[in-house]
Design an enzyme around this catalytic site. Structure first.
Site, short mmCIF file in Angstrom:
data_model
loop_
_atom_site.label_atom_id
_atom_site.label_comp_id
_atom_site.label_asym_id
_atom_site.label_seq_id
_atom_site.Cartn_x
_atom_site.Cartn_y
_atom_site.Cartn_z
N SER A 289 -9.94 18.83 -29.40
CA SER A 289 -10.82 19.09 -28.26
C SER A 289 -12.28 19.22 -28.70
O SER A 289 -12.88 18.26 -29.15
CB SER A 289 -10.33 20.35 -27.53
OG SER A 289 -10.99 20.53 -26.32
N LYS A 314 -7.19 15.08 -28.59
CA LYS A 314 -7.23 15.64 -27.22
C LYS A 314 -8.57 15.25 -26.59
O LYS A 314 -9.59 15.87 -26.87
CB LYS A 314 -7.06 17.15 -27.23
CG LYS A 314 -7.11 17.77 -25.83
CD LYS A 314 -6.93 19.28 -25.88
CE LYS A 314 -7.03 19.90 -24.50
NZ LYS A 314 -8.39 19.92 -23.97
#
Length: 544
Positions: A289, A314
């Site tokens: 992320s 991600k």
């Protein structure tokens, strides 16, 4: 009864009203109304007529969470307790005992006590099994037992725990806990500063900026930024950390969604600290992320050399949406794209295989993008390092061993049977690794490969077709061969497993802070990063 039913109907009706006010739902008006009406009547009839007493709140909680399971794993419903846990993750502040705790069915397992915090001061150690808190037995406790450890500052709680089979008691005084985004920064040598960024909470950019300034003041002319194991967090903090190294006005990340208001571009807004200092960023398969925004953007801008193994992948952005009664929905609203235009999302949750598992984007389907200097980078599978190190790459067997908690449990056993005088000289031997392999064999560790699953399925089919007599013999032979292959796989991943074991064992003796000091002289990724930084022509070759 009428009032009860009335209350049960109010929430779905209000939800329906809210849904119909959003333009995104107008085209599905009838279908949404139909499904909510079906669910409302089912919920009413179930609670009124089921043979035993039901728990409406628990039923609804399970219904919502199971519905969301068909989407991506980041779209989640948070009840009131979950909302508080999310606040702690975002801010890093709470009142408690200061330890990572794992909730199990019959106990709370201490994973890591933080140095000089209440749990540590009370003598709790990693591997301790908390079986009661203030007389409340964990086994059979309804709800999240870890909530028993939270409370007001300076309040005391009595803890009963097991250590190596022996029951003990201790008193812990709760305190305010502040979880640092940057738990460690220091000089590796006269020129190289080292910054560990563990999470992207609200303190991340402030603490990283402070560390960078402090290291420069100590004489650092090059920086290693360690994002290994960092699962991400706040997107704005990722933008601000990139801003430490690149000028104001630089595009960092773009988000794209089906809802136009979520289509946004994020630019750096502040004056940087240093746009020229050489930087190496360390990543691994657990860097996700926001970690991938920082590493991917610095790579796209040719501002840093990335070292380690491919990141998690991600590329989805979530946003919390407040619901009624203090609950929340964290919903995936968009995908993010780095400056080169790539999205590094690795799993396709909207096209699943026959078993319902998300499909990984295949390498032949990766798209090529170009960095600022024209280097090739790819989408579809996380951030690929400029210098890949095999020892950092998780395999199926190492993931299975990690998930089984075998490394953690072996480290606990090792700590209580070995005395180490000087941790800086610690090194696991071949005999230690053989002990670990024996531990795997005797601890009940099982690892089922995809090949094994396919063979079991084939055997089941053969039985239904009355072909299993001869096939069963071949099946047993194949399974024996597979078991031998799995044993070889452990040996083939010896170097990485030793590194994982070493990390866990070192923490037992000198906490996480001591582990980072140990890294500075023993860790292969840091040695590689330091070597790249110490050779300017080599560093520049990566970026050009």
């Amino acid at each position: 009864m009428k009032n009860l039913l009335k209350k049960r109907l109010i929430i779905p009706i209000l939800a329906l009203t809210i849904l119909f006010t959003g333009t995104a739902f107008k085209s599905d008006f009838f279908e949404i109304a139909k499904q909510i009406e079906i669910f409302t009547t089912l919920f009413k009839e179930l609670n009124m007529n089921y043979v035993d007493e039901t728990n409406p709140a628990e039923l609804m909680d399970n219904a919502i969470k199971n519905m969301l399971n068909d989407l991506d794993p980041y779209t989640k419903f948070y009840n009131e307790q979950d909302v508080e846990a999310e606040r702690i993750r975002r801010t890093g502040d709470y009142t408690g005992v200061g330890a990572r705790i794992k909730t199990l069915k019959d106990k709370l397992l201490v994973i890591e006590p933080y140095k000089d915090y209440p749990a540590d001061k009370a003598g709790l150690k990693a591997g301790d099994e908390i079986i009661a808190v203030d007389g409340t037995v964990i086994d059979g406790f309804e709800g999240d037992a870890s909530d028993l450890l939270k409370g007001t500052p300076n309040s005391k709680l009595e803890i009963t725990y097991k250590r190596q089979g022996k029951t003990n008691n201790t008193t812990v005084t709760r305190s305010e806990i502040e979880i640092d985004a940057v738990p460690h920064f220091s000089m590796i040598d006269a020129q190289t500063g080292y910054i560990v960024l563990q999470k992207f909470n609200e303190k991340a950019s402030l603490q990283t900026g402070y560390a960078l300034k402090d290291l420069k003041a100590q004489g650092a002319t090059q920086i290693i930024l360690d994002l290994r194991g960092n699962p991400g967090g706040l997107l704005n903090e990722a933008v601000n950390i990139v801003n430490l190294f690149v000028p104001k006005g630089q595009l960092v990340v773009t988000t794209k969604s089906k809802v136009s208001k979520y289509n946004q571009t994020y630019y750096t807004k502040k004056d940087p600290i240093d746009v020229n200092i050489p930087v190496v960023v360390l990543i691994d398969g657990r860097s996700a992320s926001a970690s991938e925004i920082v590493s991917g953007t610095l790579q796209d801008l040719d501002r840093a050399v990335i070292v380690g193994s491919r990141s998690f992948g991600k590329g989805l952005v979530q946003r919390p949406k407040k619901l009624t009664y203090g609950t929340q929905l964290k919903v995936t609203i968009s995908r993010y794209y780095t400056p080169s235009g790539r999205c590094i999302q690795a799993l396709d949750y909207w096209n699943r295989d026959d078993n319902g598992n998300a499909v990984r984007v295949k390498q032949e389907n990766y798209n090529v993008f170009k960095t600022k200097n024209g280097r090739k980078v790819f989408d579809g599978g996380g951030v690929f390092p400029d210098e890949a190190l095999e020892v950092t790459k998780n395999t199926a067997i190492t993931d299975a061993i990690l998930n089984s908690q075998s490394i953690f449990d072996f480290a606990t056993k090792y700590y209580y049977t070995n005395k180490i005088e000087d941790i800086s000289k610690f090194k696991l031997t071949d005999a230690d690794f053989n002990s670990f392999k024996n531990y795997l064999n005797t601890s009940g560790f099982e690892f089922e490969t995809e090949t094994e699953k396919a063979l079991k399925k084939a055997l089941e089919v053969s039985k239904s077709e009355n072909l299993d007599d001869d096939i069963s013999k071949d099946y047993k032979t194949l399974i024996t061969n597979l078991d031998n292959s799995k044993a070889k796989a452990v040996e083939n991943n010896k170097k990485q497993l030793i590194n994982l074991l070493t990390d866990e064992i070192v923490k037992r003796y000198v906490y996480r802070e001591g582990l980072y000091e140990y890294y500075k002289t023993h860790n292969e990724e840091i040695k590689t990063a330091t070597d790249i930084l110490s050779n300017p022509s080599k560093y520049n070759r990566y970026l050009n």
